[in-house]
Design a protein around this motif. Structure first.
Motif, PDB file in Angstrom:
ATOM      1  N   HIS A 170      -0.700 -35.258 -83.374  1.00 23.75           N
ATOM      2  CA  HIS A 170       0.074 -36.057 -84.305  1.00 23.75           C
ATOM      3  C   HIS A 170      -0.894 -36.905 -85.118  1.00 23.75           C
ATOM      4  CE1 HIS A 170      -0.134 -40.002 -82.264  1.00 23.75           C
ATOM      5  NE2 HIS A 170      -0.032 -39.323 -81.145  1.00 23.75           N
TER       6      HIS A 170
ATOM      7  N   GLY B  14      -6.094 -28.334 -90.897  1.00 23.19           N
ATOM      8  CA  GLY B  14      -5.869 -29.771 -91.071  1.00 23.19           C
ATOM      9  C   GLY B  14      -6.554 -30.310 -92.312  1.00 23.19           C
TER      10      GLY B  14
ATOM     11  N   VAL C  74      -0.519 -37.873 -93.107  1.00 20.65           N
ATOM     12  CA  VAL C  74      -0.975 -37.361 -94.401  1.00 20.65           C
ATOM     13  C   VAL C  74      -0.604 -38.440 -95.403  1.00 20.65           C
ATOM     14  CG1 VAL C  74      -0.709 -35.608 -96.189  1.00 20.65           C
ATOM     15  CG2 VAL C  74      -0.718 -34.936 -93.770  1.00 20.65           C
TER      16      VAL C  74
ATOM     17  N   ILE D 245       3.106 -36.936 -89.046  1.00 21.21           N
ATOM     18  CA  ILE D 245       3.209 -35.499 -88.799  1.00 21.21           C
ATOM     19  C   ILE D 245       3.011 -35.218 -87.314  1.00 21.21           C
ATOM     20  CG2 ILE D 245       2.239 -33.227 -89.365  1.00 21.21           C
ATOM     21  CD1 ILE D 245       3.313 -34.705 -91.826  1.00 21.21           C
TER      22      ILE D 245
ATOM     23  N   LEU E 147      -4.721 -29.524 -95.421  1.00 25.51           N
ATOM     24  CA  LEU E 147      -3.504 -30.326 -95.563  1.00 25.51           C
ATOM     25  C   LEU E 147      -3.801 -31.812 -95.761  1.00 25.51           C
ATOM     26  CD1 LEU E 147      -1.403 -28.690 -92.682  1.00 25.51           C
ATOM     27  CD2 LEU E 147      -1.197 -28.254 -95.152  1.00 25.51           C
ATOM     28  N   ASN E 148      -5.094 -32.188 -95.749  1.00 23.48           N
ATOM     29  CA  ASN E 148      -5.509 -33.600 -95.803  1.00 23.48           C
ATOM     30  C   ASN E 148      -4.931 -34.398 -94.645  1.00 23.48           C
ATOM     31  OD1 ASN E 148      -7.137 -33.467 -98.207  1.00 23.48           O
ATOM     32  ND2 ASN E 148      -5.216 -33.172 -99.311  1.00 23.48           N
ATOM     33  N   TYR E 149      -4.845 -33.745 -93.506  1.00 22.09           N
ATOM     34  CA  TYR E 149      -4.283 -34.317 -92.278  1.00 22.09           C
ATOM     35  C   TYR E 149      -5.332 -35.191 -91.592  1.00 22.09           C
ATOM     36  CZ  TYR E 149      -2.334 -34.203 -87.503  1.00 22.09           C
ATOM     37  OH  TYR E 149      -1.840 -34.520 -86.274  1.00 22.09           O
TER      38      TYR E 149
ATOM     39  N   ALA F  35      -5.894 -36.772 -88.077  1.00 26.19           N
ATOM     40  CA  ALA F  35      -5.381 -36.729 -86.704  1.00 26.19           C
ATOM     41  C   ALA F  35      -5.511 -38.093 -86.051  1.00 26.19           C
ATOM     42  CB  ALA F  35      -6.148 -35.687 -85.894  1.00 26.19           C
TER      43      ALA F  35
ATOM     44  N   ILE G 191       4.396 -27.088 -88.051  1.00 22.11           N
ATOM     45  CA  ILE G 191       4.756 -28.490 -88.290  1.00 22.11           C
ATOM     46  C   ILE G 191       6.110 -28.739 -87.635  1.00 22.11           C
ATOM     47  CG2 ILE G 191       5.182 -30.280 -90.022  1.00 22.11           C
ATOM     48  CD1 ILE G 191       2.286 -29.129 -90.028  1.00 22.11           C
TER      49      ILE G 191
END
Length: 124
Positions: free
Chosen positions: A118, A56, A121, A98, A59-61, A63, A86
């Motif tokens: 979920h 994560g 980004v 996402i 991916l610079n995700y 949450a 994904i």
């Protein structure tokens, strides 16, 4: 990042890492601080889940929700592979929504943790 993309990361944990995570998190359950007959400690479930948070971060995700099911124990020395799939990418103004699924397997191919998440980004 696109629907169907798969990311993986693999690692194991040492006794010292389990003890340090226990100190930081406060999770001092006996099974995390007293070695078994093989000298192993049981790895905290949330420490195991950090394998996925590494993906994560790459991916610079960010949450918004994470759901985990802890299926079987992980011990120090086990090699755990996390696979992130994904499932959905929705372009919004300035960011993407996402949805993803995760499967963690040990060195024997057995599932130890599954989950979904979920979040977003941000566009660069």
């Amino acid at each position: 990042m696109k629907e169907g993309a798969i990311y993986t990361w693999e690692r194991s944990f040492t006794n010292e890492e389990v003890l340090e995570f226990g100190r930081v998190s406060g999770d001092q359950g006996r099974h995390h601080v007293e070695p078994d007959e093989k000298g192993r400690l049981m790895v905290q479930g949330l420490l195991t889940a950090t394998i996925g948070t590494k993906i994560g971060g790459d991916l610079n995700y960010i949450a918004r929700e994470m759901i985990s099911e802890f299926i079987r124990p992980v011990f120090t020395g086990d090699i755990i592979t996390c696979e992130v799939v994904i499932n959905k990418v929705i372009q919004m103004e300035g960011f993407k929504k996402i949805k993803m699924e995760t499967i963690y397997r040990n060195q024997h191919g057995k599932e130890v943790l599954t989950g979904s998440s979920h979040g977003i980004v941000r566009d660069e």
